[in-house]
Write an enzyme that holds these catalytic residues in place. Structure first.
Site, mmCIF file in Angstrom:
data_model
loop_
_atom_site.group_PDB
_atom_site.id
_atom_site.type_symbol
_atom_site.label_atom_id
_atom_site.label_comp_id
_atom_site.label_asym_id
_atom_site.label_seq_id
_atom_site.Cartn_x
_atom_site.Cartn_y
_atom_site.Cartn_z
ATOM 1 N N TYR A 1 25.656 -6.189 34.544
ATOM 2 C CA TYR A 1 26.504 -7.317 34.151
ATOM 3 C C TYR A 1 26.869 -7.151 32.678
ATOM 4 O O TYR A 1 26.223 -6.405 31.953
ATOM 5 C CB TYR A 1 25.860 -8.672 34.457
ATOM 6 C CG TYR A 1 24.455 -8.873 33.927
ATOM 7 C CD1 TYR A 1 24.236 -9.329 32.633
ATOM 8 C CD2 TYR A 1 23.347 -8.625 34.744
ATOM 9 C CE1 TYR A 1 22.948 -9.530 32.163
ATOM 10 C CE2 TYR A 1 22.050 -8.820 34.273
ATOM 11 C CZ TYR A 1 21.860 -9.276 32.980
ATOM 12 O OH TYR A 1 20.600 -9.474 32.512
ATOM 13 N N HIS B 1 23.584 -3.176 30.908
ATOM 14 C CA HIS B 1 24.995 -3.193 30.524
ATOM 15 C C HIS B 1 25.585 -1.793 30.481
ATOM 16 O O HIS B 1 24.925 -0.844 30.107
ATOM 17 C CB HIS B 1 25.167 -3.849 29.161
ATOM 18 C CG HIS B 1 24.364 -5.103 29.013
ATOM 19 N ND1 HIS B 1 24.473 -6.132 29.914
ATOM 20 C CD2 HIS B 1 23.446 -5.481 28.108
ATOM 21 C CE1 HIS B 1 23.630 -7.100 29.547
ATOM 22 N NE2 HIS B 1 22.999 -6.724 28.469
#
Ligand SMILES: *[C@@H]1O[C@H](CO)[C@@H](O)[C@H](O)[C@H]1NC(C)=O
Ligand SMILES: *[C@@H]1O[C@H](CO)[C@@H](O)[C@H](O)[C@H]1NC(C)=O
Length: 316
Positions: free
Chosen positions: A244, A291
């Protein structure tokens, strides 16, 4: 009553001069407003840039959560729920009800218009800020958005002293002053419960780690990023790369939605390729955690190249 010729001539001259002035003014006004309608801010994007941007930017996205926009569709709910493990899951709907009995239940920043020109500084925590002297430039923007613990005290010359918004989650929260909006980035329902708790019972001090049971902040300035906004960033801006989006990247897209001109400071490595914070020696990894630093960096570079944002690297 007789009006003499001289007075009459003066009146005629006055009227014609006045109407000429009016016409000129009107023309100038309409030309001027034509230009403002077309572009006041961010006027440098060419058609190729605009196309690229419009394929990613969703102007209708719900940025912050309120009672009215809080229902999540099935896919959004499951995407959001899969971000972090929760052992006990509370009823989202009930938590939202309590949330907006405490915090402003509004459509924040729905004032978008072609004539708005709000400027934003998004200030990351990179060590490339050290010695940059960006402080005055950062403070001159309308909004200054900082994230997590990024301090200003003692670093004013390089990072500025103004903080209008601070994006945090329970595990990264710090106290803020009365001028700052606390922006919660919720990764789980417990994060929403924690937000309630820090302003009421102060009983939540554990998520997957210890969290502050109370945080100094103005309750009337609290905003919560919409879970669907996080999913939109992941899908539309990162083409679903990585786990995410990072807090920095989410803060940047948040700024793109609430401001018309965006400047970015304190992202990426130092001139020597070192990733660390400006306020401690903790090294951060470009590709760290869940990430995809690569995809995020690529999008940021494109936004800069296409003149939609200005990035300040700390050197050059
Ligand atoms: C924003 O929220 C409203 C209310 O739930 C919803 O009808 C609308 O579709 C949402 N907008 C987008 C772009 O998803
Ligand atoms: C969730 O928990 C499972 C099992 O304990 C673990 O394998 C997984 O990595 C966890 N996921 C996250 C996002 O923490």
């Amino acid at each position: 009553m007789m009006i003499n010729k001289r007075t009459l001539r003066q009146v005629v001259v006055f009227v014609s001069v006045a109407s000429t002035i009016c016409i000129v003014l009107f023309c100038q006004t309409s030309t001027w407003s034509f230009h403002t309608d077309a572009c006041v801010c961010n006027c440098a994007m060419d058609s190729e840039g605009l196309l690229w941007f419009s394929q990613r930017y969703k102007p209708s996205a719900n940025v912050t959560l309120n009672t009215k926009n809080s229902p999540l569709d099935f896919h959004t709910y499951w995407w959001w729920k899969s971000l972090q493990n929760e052992s006990t899951v509370a009823d989202y709907k009930k938590v939202v009800e309590v949330l907006f009995s405490l915090f402003p239940d509004k459509d924040h920043y729905s004032d978008t218009s072609p004539s708005r020109c709000r400027t934003c500084a998004v200030v990351g925590n990179s060590g490339n800020l050290i010695g940059s002297h960006y402080g005055a430039l950062i403070d001159s923007q309308d909004f200054v958005i900082r994230m997590n613990e990024g301090p200003t005290k003692g670093f004013e010359q390089d990072v500025g002293s103004k903080t209008t918004h601070r994006v945090i989650y329970p595990e990264s929260a710090v106290d803020m002053d009365e001028t700052t909006h606390l922006i919660l980035l919720p990764f789980k329902i417990l994060d929403l419960q924690w937000l309630i708790s820090i302003f009421t019972t102060r009983h939540i001090d554990l998520t997957y780690m210890y969290v502050k049971p109370s945080v100094k902040a103005d309750r009337n300035k609290v905003m919560i990023l919409h879970p669907a906004f996080m999913k939109y960033i992941y899908e539309s801006w990162l083409q679903s790369h990585g786990g995410y989006p990072s807090t920095g990247f989410i803060s940047l897209i948040f700024a793109l939605h609430i401001c018309d001109e965006v400047s970015m400071f304190g992202f990426g490595p130092t001139k020597d390729g070192v990733w660390h914070h400006y306020f401690d020696d903790f090294s951060s990894d470009s590709n760290g955690g869940p990430h995809d630093g690569g995809s995020e960096g690529e999008v940021i570079a494109q936004l800069h190249q296409k003149h939609r944002i200005t990035t300040y690297k700390g050197w050059e």
